[in-house]
Scaffold this motif. Structure first.
Motif, short mmCIF file in Angstrom:
data_model
loop_
_atom_site.label_atom_id
_atom_site.label_comp_id
_atom_site.label_asym_id
_atom_site.label_seq_id
_atom_site.Cartn_x
_atom_site.Cartn_y
_atom_site.Cartn_z
N UNK A 141 0.93 -1.39 0.04
CA UNK A 141 -0.04 0.18 -0.11
C UNK A 141 0.58 1.22 0.26
N UNK A 142 1.76 1.21 0.75
CA UNK A 142 2.84 2.33 0.82
C UNK A 142 3.76 2.61 -0.76
N UNK A 143 3.73 1.51 -1.21
CA UNK A 143 4.34 1.51 -2.71
C UNK A 143 3.36 2.27 -3.79
N UNK A 144 2.03 1.91 -3.43
CA UNK A 144 1.06 2.34 -4.24
C UNK A 144 1.01 3.90 -3.98
N UNK A 145 0.91 4.06 -2.83
CA UNK A 145 0.64 5.33 -2.23
C UNK A 145 1.76 6.44 -3.02
N UNK A 146 2.91 5.97 -2.90
CA UNK A 146 4.16 6.80 -3.38
C UNK A 146 4.09 6.58 -4.68
N UNK A 147 3.40 5.71 -5.47
CA UNK A 147 3.33 5.79 -6.83
C UNK A 147 2.17 6.87 -7.55
N UNK A 148 1.45 7.07 -6.67
CA UNK A 148 -0.12 7.95 -7.01
C UNK A 148 0.22 9.21 -6.30
N UNK A 149 1.19 9.43 -5.85
CA UNK A 149 1.68 10.95 -5.31
C UNK A 149 0.64 11.02 -3.99
N UNK A 150 0.38 10.28 -3.26
CA UNK A 150 -0.59 10.27 -1.99
C UNK A 150 0.14 11.27 -0.92
N UNK A 151 -0.55 12.10 -0.45
CA UNK A 151 0.26 13.07 0.57
C UNK A 151 0.61 12.49 1.73
N UNK A 152 0.11 11.45 2.21
CA UNK A 152 0.53 10.63 3.62
C UNK A 152 -0.34 9.47 3.99
N UNK A 165 11.75 -4.13 8.05
CA UNK A 165 11.73 -5.52 7.69
C UNK A 165 11.17 -5.78 6.33
N UNK A 166 10.20 -6.90 6.44
CA UNK A 166 9.46 -7.33 5.19
C UNK A 166 8.58 -6.14 4.66
N UNK A 167 8.14 -5.23 5.39
CA UNK A 167 7.27 -4.22 5.03
C UNK A 167 8.17 -3.25 4.10
N UNK A 168 9.38 -2.89 4.54
CA UNK A 168 10.18 -1.98 3.92
C UNK A 168 10.71 -2.48 2.74
N UNK A 169 10.88 -3.73 2.80
CA UNK A 169 11.62 -4.35 1.41
C UNK A 169 10.35 -4.45 0.20
N UNK A 170 9.09 -4.82 0.75
CA UNK A 170 7.80 -4.78 -0.17
C UNK A 170 7.78 -3.48 -0.46
N UNK A 171 7.89 -2.45 0.49
CA UNK A 171 7.94 -0.90 -0.03
C UNK A 171 8.66 -0.42 -1.03
N UNK A 177 9.27 7.67 1.49
CA UNK A 177 8.94 8.84 0.68
C UNK A 177 7.33 9.37 0.72
N UNK A 178 6.72 8.54 1.60
CA UNK A 178 5.47 8.96 1.93
C UNK A 178 5.30 9.25 3.44
N UNK A 179 5.04 10.47 3.84
CA UNK A 179 5.12 10.90 5.25
C UNK A 179 3.93 10.24 5.86
N UNK A 180 3.93 10.05 7.04
CA UNK A 180 2.81 9.36 7.85
C UNK A 180 2.84 9.76 9.22
N UNK A 181 1.69 9.28 9.95
CA UNK A 181 1.37 10.05 11.05
C UNK A 181 0.73 8.66 11.98
N UNK A 182 1.08 8.42 13.20
CA UNK A 182 0.38 7.52 14.06
C UNK A 182 -0.43 8.10 15.21
N UNK A 183 -1.68 7.48 15.11
CA UNK A 183 -2.65 8.00 15.94
C UNK A 183 -3.31 7.01 16.96
N UNK A 184 -3.67 7.24 17.88
CA UNK A 184 -4.37 6.28 18.81
C UNK A 184 -5.86 5.85 18.51
N UNK A 185 -6.52 6.76 18.04
CA UNK A 185 -7.91 6.78 17.72
C UNK A 185 -8.31 7.21 16.16
#
Length: 278
Positions: A141-152, A165-171, A177-185
């Motif tokens: 999903x991160x890889x697709x997000x980067x490909x389509x210019x997603x904001x984050x 790990x595997x997530x980063x390798x797959x991406x 390249x895709x900014x992100x935020x982590x939230x509780x709710x």
């Protein structure tokens, strides 16, 4: 997330080590780390993207094979965390089956943004992941997000895998390249994003309208749920609309990352054409 049948996702379940050397040194023996596997990333694209990302903390270890060391850029040949290991020695530090391509790095995740930082200004597309826990799916999903210019991307604190790990390798570098935020709710996050000018659309197979019909080309939070449960009820109630991916072929099984790629293509197409759904 996508339709009911697009759900195979598994549910639930500082001091750097400095090698201050002017030249790569070969290390013959080492012990396998315990409890820090989540900090390792490997593979050309993943490591190169991490090294170029200013949001990453300094690398704790940068391991390369002798052949790879010869091809490093001059500035990396002087990297303080650099060590030269044989391919098998690197492999023994990584999870079984990891294809490291002669390079691996131990480093913490990129620093997340606050939700306000990610959502300001309100323009483009943000992807929100509701309890998608499989690292390969999230990486894709991160890889697709980067490909389509997603904001984050918006991830949960507790129900999302580490960006390594595997997530980063797959991406293949997209986590840097895709900014992100982590939230509780997520529900509260959608409320905050709505106040910033965002409109939330959940991808759901049970939706009455297609995704094309509910997109309006404005600032959009695309909410994707796990393949096991989909977008959870309370999260869906905080969305402005729900849309589905029409599947006229009658085969109703799509992996969540495949559904995400289709949905992100559709959002980018609607934005590009200025098309307004009915």
């Amino acid at each position: 997330m996508s339709s009911h049948s697009e759900r195979n996702d598994r549910r639930r379940p500082k001091a750097p080590e400095r090698e201050n050397r002017s030249k790569p040194q070969k290390t013959k023996t080492f012990s396998k780390p315990s409890g820090d596997e989540k900090e390792w990333i490997w593979g050309n694209h993943a490591v190169e993207a991490a090294l170029s990302n200013p949001a990453r903390p300094p690398a704790k270890r940068l391991l390369v094979t002798p052949d790879r060391a010869k091809r490093l850029a001059p500035n990396l040949q002087r990297h303080p965390a650099l060590q030269v290991f044989e391919p098998g020695d690197i492999a023994r530090l990584l999870p079984q089956g990891a294809v490291h391509q002669g390079i691996a790095m131990k480093v913490a995740e990129p620093e997340p943004l606050s939700l306000a930082e990610l959502g300001t200004p309100a323009e483009g597309v943000i992807v929100m992941l509701d309890q998608i826990t499989d690292p390969q799916n999230v990486g894709a999903i991160f890889r697709s997000a980067a490909a389509f210019g997603v904001k984050g991307a918006v991830l949960q604190d507790r129900h999302a895998p580490a960006l390594s790990g595997v997530l980063a390798k797959t991406a293949v570098g997209a986590v840097d390249k895709v900014p992100y935020a982590r939230v509780v709710n997520l529900s509260r996050a959608l409320e905050e994003l709505a106040e910033l000018g965002w409109r939330a659309v959940a991808l759901a197979g049970e939706a009455e309208h297609s995704l094309e019909e509910v997109l309006d080309g404005g600032p959009t939070v695309l909410v994707l749920g796990s393949e096991g449960e989909g977008v959870r009820r309370l999260v869906a109630e905080h969305c402005d609309a729900m849309g589905k991916i029409p599947m006229p072929g009658g085969f109703e099984s799509l992996n969540v990352s495949a559904a995400a790629a289709i949905a992100l293509y559709e959002t980018s197409r609607v934005r590009a054409t200025g098309e307004i759904g009915s």
